[in-house]
Design an enzyme around this catalytic site. Sequence first.
Site: not given
Ligand code: ATP
Ligand code: MG
Length: 441
Positions: A16-17, A19, A21-24, A39, A133
């Site tokens: 899905l995404g 970031g 420190f890792g992937k979602v 996450k 953020d």
């Molecule tokens: P950090 O900034 O702490 O490193 P991150 O950016 O890695 O966090 P998130 O912003 O939580 O992590 O998630 C990254 C992306 O994943 C989001 O922008 C979104 O597109 C997708 N995502 C995160 N959580 C969800 C969710 N609960 N449902 C669907 N998509 C999600």
């Molecule tokens: Mg984010």
Amino acid sequence: MEGKVLFSKYELEKLLGEGNFGKVYKAKNLTTLEIVAIKMINKDEVKKHGMIEQVKKEIQVMSHVKHPNIIELKEVMATKTKIYLVLEYVGGGDLYTKIVENGKFDENLARKIFQQLIIALDFCHYHGVCHRDLKLENVLMDSNGEDLKICDFGLATFLGGHEQNYDFEDVLLYTACGAIAYMAPEIIRGDRYDGKKCDIWSCGVILYTLLVGYPPFQDESRTRMLWKIRVGKFDFPLGFSKEVEDLIKKILVPNPSERIVMLDIMQHPWFTKGLNRSCENDYSNLFCSSPISSFNAFDFVSSMGSGLDLSGLFESTHKRKLSSLFVSKCSTKEVVKKVEIMAKELKYEARKEKESRVVLRGEVGRRGRLVVVVEVFRVSSEVNIIEFTKRVGDSIEYLKFMEEEVRPAMKDVVWKWQGEWSIVKKNSGGNVISFPKWKWC
Ligand code: ATP
Ligand code: MG
């Protein structure tokens, strides 16, 4: 990763995404078939950047704030190398992708999104949580395209109640994340800052971007962009309604003490239009769970135990257990010292398991020795929560011990006892939860 099964419980689907420190990943709970988002946080990366405390805070904050417009943290699991946050899945994508794909939003939809954003943020602030953020990427839309959920509390913090100094590392982190466009001028100036006011500034940037299709402060030169933010220099393209222009001008004010506050945003004529009052925050129907649950999980999250499934621990903390809490403004050291003095006077054996945990053992009672664990949890720079939990022994003896011995003995370090600051409610699952009456800030 697709098709991989985690902890014999979740089957991973698409990415899905990604970031810092890792992937979602999207995933399916194989028992309930519920779709969730997982996450995955790489422990080594987090450690390398000295961010372990911040990850703990993300878990702590997310398990603390439960609101329809905030992504729900369902459980936390960990292996030797990774931490997994199992989150409510939101299917409509993030606002950044929407803007890139479809351009600006019409004013009514932008208002609806902004209303939900402000209402959710007001809830966070009320419970002493600052997001820090807020940006388009961290605001997700439901598949109906209208309901919003805030995600990524990775930089969030509990308010200490006072203005805070922005750490150099925080600035570096923001810079690395590329979130400068949303950063309040006081952060850029390196001033002391109030996290709530910074969040409001970021909401102003989000609102402008939704309406115009690009952010208010941009420039090819980073230096000029920072200057524009510092002095609050931005233009309104034609076609803006006067009301929304007025609201944005009141939000994007460089001097935080002159910036509009949450209450005034919520009473602004542009904001209130079409607002269904019932969707405003009725804090009594929502809840802010006790931070203790997440703290218990933290110890395990930060421990390097291999293949450790934290879910049981994490969830069980919502169940009723024989424990008593109080809040103290004294330091961990002072509280622990006081517990040790009390134990000596009561002829209890006191064993310090770590700096913030003492195990008390009494005389042999009706069901063997009464064993009580005392644990101190730091929740802000000024506040500690102290939890007494019965580990072994007779419940009546425990209650008597708490009432007749502990309460009087600890009175000098107690700011508020549990009964004075929380009301016990049952959530939809019938579990008992506590809802603090007082604010953290
Ligand atoms: P950090 O900034 O702490 O490193 P991150 O950016 O890695 O966090 P998130 O912003 O939580 O992590 O998630 C990254 C992306 O994943 C989001 O922008 C979104 O597109 C997708 N995502 C995160 N959580 C969800 C969710 N609960 N449902 C669907 N998509 C999600
Ligand atoms: Mg984010």
